[in-house]
Scaffold this motif. Structure first.
Motif, PDB file in Angstrom:
ATOM      1  N   THR A 103      -8.503   5.497  -5.554  1.00  0.00           N
ATOM      2  CA  THR A 103      -7.458   6.304  -4.913  1.00  0.00           C
ATOM      3  C   THR A 103      -6.960   7.391  -5.849  1.00  0.00           C
ATOM      4  O   THR A 103      -6.804   8.561  -5.456  1.00  0.00           O
ATOM      5  N   GLU A 156      -6.267   7.810   1.487  1.00  0.00           N
ATOM      6  CA  GLU A 156      -5.682   6.490   1.712  1.00  0.00           C
ATOM      7  C   GLU A 156      -6.718   5.425   1.351  1.00  0.00           C
ATOM      8  O   GLU A 156      -7.926   5.692   1.349  1.00  0.00           O
ATOM      9  N   GLU A 157      -6.244   4.242   1.078  1.00  0.00           N
ATOM     10  CA  GLU A 157      -7.160   3.181   0.654  1.00  0.00           C
ATOM     11  C   GLU A 157      -8.181   2.837   1.735  1.00  0.00           C
ATOM     12  O   GLU A 157      -9.302   2.424   1.434  1.00  0.00           O
ATOM     13  N   GLN A 173       0.819  -1.208   0.000  1.00  0.00           N
ATOM     14  CA  GLN A 173       0.000   0.000   0.000  1.00  0.00           C
ATOM     15  C   GLN A 173       0.857   1.263   0.000  1.00  0.00           C
ATOM     16  O   GLN A 173       0.503   2.268  -0.626  1.00  0.00           O
ATOM     17  N   ARG A 201      -8.474  -1.025  -6.001  1.00  0.00           N
ATOM     18  CA  ARG A 201      -7.808  -0.160  -5.012  1.00  0.00           C
ATOM     19  C   ARG A 201      -7.245   1.085  -5.682  1.00  0.00           C
ATOM     20  O   ARG A 201      -7.306   2.185  -5.122  1.00  0.00           O
ATOM     21  N   ARG A 239       1.657   2.339  -3.554  1.00  0.00           N
ATOM     22  CA  ARG A 239       0.546   2.993  -4.257  1.00  0.00           C
ATOM     23  C   ARG A 239       0.349   4.413  -3.747  1.00  0.00           C
ATOM     24  O   ARG A 239       0.124   5.340  -4.531  1.00  0.00           O
ATOM     25  N   SER A 240       0.464   4.582  -2.442  1.00  0.00           N
ATOM     26  CA  SER A 240       0.313   5.915  -1.858  1.00  0.00           C
ATOM     27  C   SER A 240       1.388   6.865  -2.383  1.00  0.00           C
ATOM     28  O   SER A 240       1.102   8.019  -2.741  1.00  0.00           O
ATOM     29  N   ILE A 244     -11.600   4.576   1.293  1.00  0.00           N
ATOM     30  CA  ILE A 244     -12.453   4.326   0.128  1.00  0.00           C
ATOM     31  C   ILE A 244     -13.832   3.814   0.537  1.00  0.00           C
ATOM     32  O   ILE A 244     -14.855   4.221  -0.033  1.00  0.00           O
TER      33      ILE A 244
END
Length: 495
Positions: free
Chosen positions: A450, A340-341, A144, A446, A147-148, A344
């Motif tokens: 985002t 952040e995920e 994660q 995801r 991705r962030s 969501i």
């Protein structure tokens, strides 16, 4: 005596009639209805530049199971959710074969690809490895932070464009973000500079592969022409894949050298798959490894990029949707803050926007073609051995018998709906369903919210040109994936 003769004769006649009826009923198992084929070309002339649209219109005439003759290829088109459920769920095993386009055979890619290889023990092993080490919940949670970071780099690039008054090519920016995310998961390195277009080779190679795969290919209609490659599609695809595989070979050899020197072990997919390969060199060789990388890079970048671009286009076409989404983001996340995920699940309107985008603009309008390895019965019709089966997801998402105002982009239709996109609700199957469902959908579900939520929560957006938003060009470019024909360019301003 005459009486018994009569009775016996009647019984015999009834038995014969029963047998004839049975034989006759078997004879009624026929091909599904469809347009009459022309000599040699069959129904190819009916496909047009947008087969998803042409086939949807033909289905209104011939029904949800339709047969066509595309050159030498007998093809069945499924255009309703109920028939898709029958094919992809109840008879999934019968329809789990693959029709491999001629372009995919380049460099023997289809032989090792999870997307294109037949279901067999090797396929199951390869898919299990990818699921365990790439798209499992544990692995996605562990990655994660990557991705962030990539989303923050996207926002930094957009902020630079905002300060300089430059338009953002939404698809291009989303593509680089997704490419760098996937490349970091696999190789622990960026493959694109988010602030520059100087290094475009890899992007051009990937888009080149997708373009060739999406072109109508005579070889796919007339397998007898395979050796000739009259359009040069296999030759060009081979060149693209060869370039990409040479790049992969360089990175693989570089990592092997690092391992020989005892360098610190990395936690990326390349390290993992090389370790597995050392234990099972015959089953997991370098051909498989490179094909798996190609599956991941092409699958994860193109579909997610297109979805983000379509969503932004629909939002810009109806500015009131942007206002609602930004109001939700401001209330739940805080204006301008990073998403952040974990956030969501609370962003219900954003989820509605994404579902509506995937309903109207599914990543693959005709999910990857399936085939049958033996005669299969489907709703009183016979699907002959070797036939191609296409599921028109684009048509299902616009089915007027289920969707109210299906041509209108209306996220609110999902407000009170718990409809899922993971292959269980067959009115909404943007990633397909069954054992051949897109393996990368957990990552897509995801990344898309985002990226989209971060873009909307960081800037105001308007079209680069002075045209009214309602006249925004929404032309589709048909291919293996459904891209926007004309790039979406927008001007940003601070919130």
């Amino acid at each position: 005596m005459h009486y018994y003769t009569l009775v016996f004769g009647s019984i015999l006649a009834l038995a014969l009639l029963y047998i004839l009826a049975k034989l006759s009923s078997k004879g009624t198992k026929k091909l599904a209805p469809g347009p009459s084929p022309w000599p040699i070309i069959g129904n190819i002339h009916l496909l047009g530049a947008k087969p998803n649209v042409s086939l949807a219109n033909l289905a209104k005439i011939y029904g949800p199971i339709m047969s066509l003759k595309l050159g030498q290829m007998t093809t069945f088109v499924i255009s309703s959710s109920s028939m898709a459920k029958q094919v992809l769920k109840y008879q999934d095993q019968d329809f789990s074969g693959r029709i491999v386009p001629g372009a995919i055979r380049a460099h023997k890619y289809s032989k090792f690809s999870i997307l294109w290889s037949p279901i067999c023990p090797e396929w199951r092993t390869h898919r299990k490895i990818m699921k365990t080490y790439i798209i499992s919940s544990n692995k996605l949670d562990a990655n994660q932070h990557l991705r962030s970071q990539k989303v923050k780099e996207l926002i930094a690039y957009c902020a630079k464009c905002c300060q300089e008054g430059e338009a953002v090519d939404v698809g291009q920016a989303a593509f680089k973000t997704n490419l760098n995310l996937v490349s970091n998961i696999i190789f622990s390195k960026d493959l694109a500079d988010p602030f520059s277009d100087l290094n475009v080779e890899l992007k051009d190679i990937i888009w080149g592969i997708m373009a060739e795969i999406g072109k109508p290919n005579l070889v796919d209609f007339y397998p007898i022409l395979e050796k000739f490659d009259l359009q040069g599609i296999r030759r060009r695809t081979t060149i693209h894949i060869d370039k990409l595989f040479k790049i992969f070979d360089g990175w693989i050899n570089e990592r092997l050298e690092e391992k020989r020197k005892g360098s610190t072990e990395k936690s990326d997919y390349l390290e993992t798959i090389l370790n597995i390969s050392e234990e099972n060199p015959k089953e997991i060789d370098h051909n498989y490894i490179k094909s798996a990388f190609l599956d991941l890079i092409v699958g994860a970048t193109d579909t997610t990029t297109n979805t983000v671009e379509w969503a932004m286009a629909e939002i810009l076409k109806q500015p009131e949707i942007m206002k609602k989404a930004q109001a939700e983001l401001a209330e739940i996340i805080g204006k301008g803050k990073s998403i952040e995920e974990a956030d969501i699940s609370r962003l219900l309107y954003l989820q509605c926007i994404i579902k509506e985008t995937l309903r109207m603009h599914p990543p693959a309008p005709l999910i990857l073609p399936r085939s049958v390895h033996q005669n299969v019965e489907l709703c009183d019709y016979i699907i002959p051995k070797g036939s191609q089966v296409l599921v028109n997801v684009w048509a299902i998402g616009r089915d007027i018998t289920f969707w109210e105002d299906p041509l209108v982009f209306k996220p609110e239709r999902f407000w009170s709906s718990d409809m899922d996109m993971r292959g269980q609700d067959f009115n909404l199957i943007p990633f397909g369903a069954g054992r051949r469902m897109c393996p990368g959908y957990p990552l897509a579900l995801r990344m898309i919210p985002t990226i989209l939520g971060s873009l909307l929560n960081s800037f105001n957006w308007k079209l680069e040109t002075d045209i009214e938003s309602k006249y925004l060009d929404m032309e589709e470019k048909f291919g293996l994936t459904l891209a926007k024909a004309h790039p979406l360019r927008a001007i940003l301003s601070p919130l």
